[in-house]
Design an enzyme around this catalytic site. Sequence first.
Site, PDB file in Angstrom:
ATOM      1  N   ARG A 210       2.679 -32.369  19.431  1.00  0.00           N
ATOM      2  CA  ARG A 210       2.893 -31.060  18.813  1.00  0.00           C
ATOM      3  C   ARG A 210       4.385 -30.869  18.543  1.00  0.00           C
ATOM      4  NH1 ARG A 210      -1.644 -27.629  19.049  1.00  0.00           N
ATOM      5  NH2 ARG A 210      -3.344 -28.536  20.275  1.00  0.00           N
ATOM      6  N   GLU A 212       6.498 -28.569  18.277  1.00  0.00           N
ATOM      7  CA  GLU A 212       6.914 -27.207  18.589  1.00  0.00           C
ATOM      8  C   GLU A 212       8.326 -27.230  19.161  1.00  0.00           C
ATOM      9  OE1 GLU A 212       3.785 -26.440  21.338  1.00  0.00           O
ATOM     10  OE2 GLU A 212       2.463 -25.556  19.825  1.00  0.00           O
ATOM     11  N   ARG A 218       7.491 -25.580  30.703  1.00  0.00           N
ATOM     12  CA  ARG A 218       6.057 -25.861  30.686  1.00  0.00           C
ATOM     13  C   ARG A 218       5.543 -26.418  29.364  1.00  0.00           C
ATOM     14  NH1 ARG A 218       2.931 -20.070  30.751  1.00  0.00           N
ATOM     15  NH2 ARG A 218       3.774 -19.169  28.859  1.00  0.00           N
ATOM     16  N   HIS A 219       6.446 -26.846  28.473  1.00  0.00           N
ATOM     17  CA  HIS A 219       6.046 -27.413  27.191  1.00  0.00           C
ATOM     18  C   HIS A 219       6.586 -28.833  27.024  1.00  0.00           C
ATOM     19  CE1 HIS A 219       5.377 -23.126  26.089  1.00  0.00           C
ATOM     20  NE2 HIS A 219       4.399 -23.649  25.369  1.00  0.00           N
ATOM     21  N   GLU A 352      -1.618 -21.027  31.301  1.00  0.00           N
ATOM     22  CA  GLU A 352      -2.850 -21.564  30.701  1.00  0.00           C
ATOM     23  C   GLU A 352      -2.952 -23.058  30.968  1.00  0.00           C
ATOM     24  OE1 GLU A 352      -4.266 -22.970  26.314  1.00  0.00           O
ATOM     25  OE2 GLU A 352      -2.945 -21.215  26.422  1.00  0.00           O
ATOM     26  N   SER A 355      -8.074 -24.667  26.892  1.00  0.00           N
ATOM     27  CA  SER A 355      -8.560 -23.771  25.849  1.00  0.00           C
ATOM     28  C   SER A 355      -9.834 -24.368  25.266  1.00  0.00           C
ATOM     29  CB  SER A 355      -7.508 -23.610  24.758  1.00  0.00           C
ATOM     30  OG  SER A 355      -7.911 -22.667  23.790  1.00  0.00           O
ATOM     31  N   ARG A 403       0.018 -29.992  32.924  1.00  0.00           N
ATOM     32  CA  ARG A 403      -0.014 -28.624  33.472  1.00  0.00           C
ATOM     33  C   ARG A 403      -0.916 -28.540  34.701  1.00  0.00           C
ATOM     34  NH1 ARG A 403       0.337 -23.795  29.008  1.00  0.00           N
ATOM     35  NH2 ARG A 403       2.278 -24.478  28.010  1.00  0.00           N
TER      36      ARG A 403
END
Length: 429
Positions: A210, A212, A218-219, A352, A355, A403
Amino acid sequence: MRLPIQAVTPETESAEIVGWVHEVRDLGGLSFFLIRDRTGIIQVTIPKKKVPAEILDTARNVSRESVVRVQGRVKAIEKAPGGREIVPEELEIISTAESPLPLDVAEKVPAELDTRLDSRFLDARKPRVRAIFFIRSAVTSSATAFLASRGCINITTPKIVAAATEGGTELFPIAYFEKEAFMNQSPQLYKQMMMAAGFEAVFELGPIFRAEEHNTVRHLNEATSLDVEVSFADHNDVMELLEDLIVHIYDHVAKNCADQLAELGVELTVPAKPFPRIPYTEAIEIANRVIEEKLTFGDDLSPAAERAIGDTVGQHYFIVDWPTDIRPYYAMPYPDRPEFCKAFDMMHPRMELSSGAQRIHDHDLLVERIRAKGLSPESFEFYLKPFRYGMPPHAGWGLGIERLVMTMLDLPNIREAVLFPRDRHRLTP
């Protein structure tokens, strides 16, 4: 015959070990080495007046983190690690480590995370770091065994793709001959296609990418996802499967990784089932009692909101019944209230973890939802084609492994849970 250090006990008469020199101490008439392999640490004691001269000569040239072979008598000694020591009859330096070291493996001198990651091969020699990855291995192996026991087929899907999974710009473009291609964000489209193939239940453990521009603890830009898809199932069915999996993993780690948990100072509590299911609208209300920047319907949950809800719930939980407009196009809307969809997030109190949703299996409704997101159905023709030839109802989820390990072990930074992190700034080692 070489023994792992853990197998050397005070009752062992003689042993040969191979490992890294963890510490060196010279007390005049005695020299002490702590030798380490992946199973533990043992003390090697050299009484200078009682060992051959060639051993003393070798010992003088031993540097910390050199690889050595030791063969000798094992003696019980209460104050030594594991209650035993080896008095060497043979000492060989197999590979010499340069000095000074880039970081202190014994951790007497702390190092910043960036320094540790720059020399990750050395950082990973630390018993504490090794314990994290021993546990991570137990997490993934127990997860795949559990899903196989539930009838799921292990699949592998492409990581080089022609179209975005969910649209948007969070993609890494790559040069692929004469074509435009991207690193895949998720196996979502392909695992749904396998439902049309009649596989009925599949899982995949693999990397996702990703693009981002995050700088958070946490990413990651390359992460590991455990993805599941099940036919003839709705969102409730796969939520139950997910919570069963989480409880199984925690139970497996608690039973099989006691030494590693002790090394990390973690007292692991197995989550209780069932996990609470909190509707999105209620989650917003809970968060707004605490956070300063109030949320309104249609907002995604901020980290502050997640923490506020997590503090209130105090355990793993689900947020369910999300607004359709903020979930991916493939999430199934409720027929009687289409503004909400059968989507969920599985949460740890910190963040989270997963999902998922029941998916749309009707071709025309899926096309409608793709257009509603401002995307072109023509770009997804390879994905849409199976929906015209008998697609069963199905549901699934994706679970972030880093995570999961981070929250299980209460690690301060997600980069602690991956050997060689890839984030906005780190491309090596």
